[in-house]
Design a protein around this motif. Structure first.
Motif, PDB file in Angstrom:
ATOM      1  N   PRO A  49       0.829  -1.208   0.000  1.00  0.00           N
ATOM      2  CA  PRO A  49       0.000   0.000   0.000  1.00  0.00           C
ATOM      3  C   PRO A  49       0.863   1.258   0.000  1.00  0.00           C
ATOM      4  O   PRO A  49       1.979   1.257   0.514  1.00  0.00           O
ATOM      5  CB  PRO A  49      -0.786  -0.118   1.307  1.00  0.00           C
ATOM      6  N   ASN A  52      -0.359   6.112   4.037  1.00  0.00           N
ATOM      7  CA  ASN A  52      -1.762   6.368   4.371  1.00  0.00           C
ATOM      8  C   ASN A  52      -1.948   7.690   5.107  1.00  0.00           C
ATOM      9  O   ASN A  52      -3.023   7.995   5.573  1.00  0.00           O
ATOM     10  CB  ASN A  52      -2.335   5.218   5.194  1.00  0.00           C
ATOM     11  N   TYR A  53      -0.902   8.453   5.220  1.00  0.00           N
ATOM     12  CA  TYR A  53      -0.937   9.741   5.905  1.00  0.00           C
ATOM     13  C   TYR A  53      -0.934  10.840   4.846  1.00  0.00           C
ATOM     14  O   TYR A  53      -0.133  10.807   3.909  1.00  0.00           O
ATOM     15  CB  TYR A  53       0.280   9.838   6.823  1.00  0.00           C
ATOM     16  N   ASN A  54      -1.818  11.818   4.981  1.00  0.00           N
ATOM     17  CA  ASN A  54      -1.976  12.827   3.934  1.00  0.00           C
ATOM     18  C   ASN A  54      -0.683  13.554   3.586  1.00  0.00           C
ATOM     19  O   ASN A  54      -0.430  13.842   2.427  1.00  0.00           O
ATOM     20  CB  ASN A  54      -3.057  13.830   4.321  1.00  0.00           C
ATOM     21  N   LYS A 116      -5.354   4.044  -4.802  1.00  0.00           N
ATOM     22  CA  LYS A 116      -5.254   3.522  -3.439  1.00  0.00           C
ATOM     23  C   LYS A 116      -5.382   4.599  -2.365  1.00  0.00           C
ATOM     24  O   LYS A 116      -5.086   4.335  -1.203  1.00  0.00           O
ATOM     25  CB  LYS A 116      -3.914   2.794  -3.252  1.00  0.00           C
ATOM     26  N   PRO A 118      -6.700   6.500   0.580  1.00  0.00           N
ATOM     27  CA  PRO A 118      -7.675   6.101   1.605  1.00  0.00           C
ATOM     28  C   PRO A 118      -8.927   6.979   1.511  1.00  0.00           C
ATOM     29  O   PRO A 118      -8.880   8.086   0.969  1.00  0.00           O
ATOM     30  CB  PRO A 118      -6.933   6.324   2.923  1.00  0.00           C
ATOM     31  N   SER A 119     -10.023   6.488   2.017  1.00  0.00           N
ATOM     32  CA  SER A 119     -11.283   7.243   1.938  1.00  0.00           C
ATOM     33  C   SER A 119     -11.167   8.600   2.627  1.00  0.00           C
ATOM     34  O   SER A 119     -11.826   9.558   2.233  1.00  0.00           O
ATOM     35  CB  SER A 119     -12.430   6.434   2.533  1.00  0.00           C
ATOM     36  N   SER A 120     -10.302   8.701   3.623  1.00  0.00           N
ATOM     37  CA  SER A 120     -10.117   9.973   4.318  1.00  0.00           C
ATOM     38  C   SER A 120      -9.391  11.010   3.452  1.00  0.00           C
ATOM     39  O   SER A 120      -9.354  12.177   3.788  1.00  0.00           O
ATOM     40  CB  SER A 120      -9.341   9.756   5.610  1.00  0.00           C
ATOM     41  N   ARG A 122     -10.039  11.358   0.059  1.00  0.00           N
ATOM     42  CA  ARG A 122     -10.807  11.510  -1.180  1.00  0.00           C
ATOM     43  C   ARG A 122     -11.823  12.631  -1.055  1.00  0.00           C
ATOM     44  O   ARG A 122     -12.250  12.973   0.033  1.00  0.00           O
ATOM     45  CB  ARG A 122     -11.531  10.214  -1.521  1.00  0.00           C
TER      46      ARG A 122
END
Length: 158
Positions: A49, A52-54, A116, A118-120, A122
Motif C-alpha cells: 500500500p 496512508n498519511y496525507n 489507493k 484512503p477514503s479519508s 478523497r
C-alpha cells in the motif's frame, strides 16, 4: 521544483515518507515498512500500500508531479537563447513518445497512488461534507495533474 538541476538525484534519497503522528507515538511505526521516493515506482507491482498519511501522500504526489514536468520540459529547457530556440528544432515534445519507459513508470505510480487513496483522502462531491481533512483538496490538486503533465504532446497546447 528548482529552476536548476538538483545535485541530489531522486534515486539516492532513502528518507522514508512520513507516517501519521499517532503511529510514532504508539510505536506501531516499528512494524510498518518504510516507503521512500524510490519505492513509489515499485508500489504498483509489489502490491504494497502507498503511505496512508496525507502529508506522506502529498510528498509522493509532489515528487511525481515534478518528475512529470521535468520529462515534459526535457533538454529544451536547457538550450541556449530564445533566438537559438526560435531557429532550432520544433518545440513539440511528447514524453510518452520520447521517454516511454519513464512515462510508464510515472503514470503507473501516479495511477496506483490515486487508486489507493484512503477514503479519508478523497473528495466526495455527493456528500454534504465533501472531504474530512482540510488538506485533502491540496493532495488531490497535486496528484490529479500528473497525468496531464506527463501526457502533453505539444507546447502549442498551452
Amino acid at each position: 521544483m528548482l529552476p536548476w538541476p538538483s545535485p541530489i538525484r531522486d534515486e539516492t534519497i532513502l528518507t522514508p515518507l512520513p507516517y501519521a503522528p499517532d503511529e510514532y507515538l504508539t510505536g506501531s511505526i516499528l512494524h510498518l515498512p518504510d516507503i521512500s521516493l524510490r519505492d513509489l515506482y515499485e508500489l504498483p507491482y509489489s502490491g504494497a500500500p502507498p503511505p496512508n498519511y496525507n502529508y506522506g501522500l502529498m510528498m509522493a504526489a509532489l515528487h511525481l508531479l515534478d518528475r512529470a514536468k521535468s520529462i515534459r520540459e526535457g533538454p529544451i529547457a536547457t538550450q541556449g537563447t530564445f533566438r537559438e530556440l526560435a531557429h532550432g528544432p520544433s518545440m513539440s515534445r511528447s514524453p510518452r513518445a520520447d521517454t516511454p519507459a519513464v512515462y510508464r513508470e510515472i503514470m503507473d505510480a501516479a495511477n496506483h497512488l490515486f487508486a489507493k487513496l484512503p477514503s479519508s483522502a478523497r473528495i466526495d462531491l455527493q456528500s454534504p461534507v465533501p472531504w474530512i481533512s482540510f488538506d485533502v483538496p491540496m493532495l488531490v490538486s497535486l496528484i490529479s495533474p500528473v497525468n496531464s503533465h506527463a501526457y502533453i504532446n505539444s507546447w502549442s497546447a498551452w
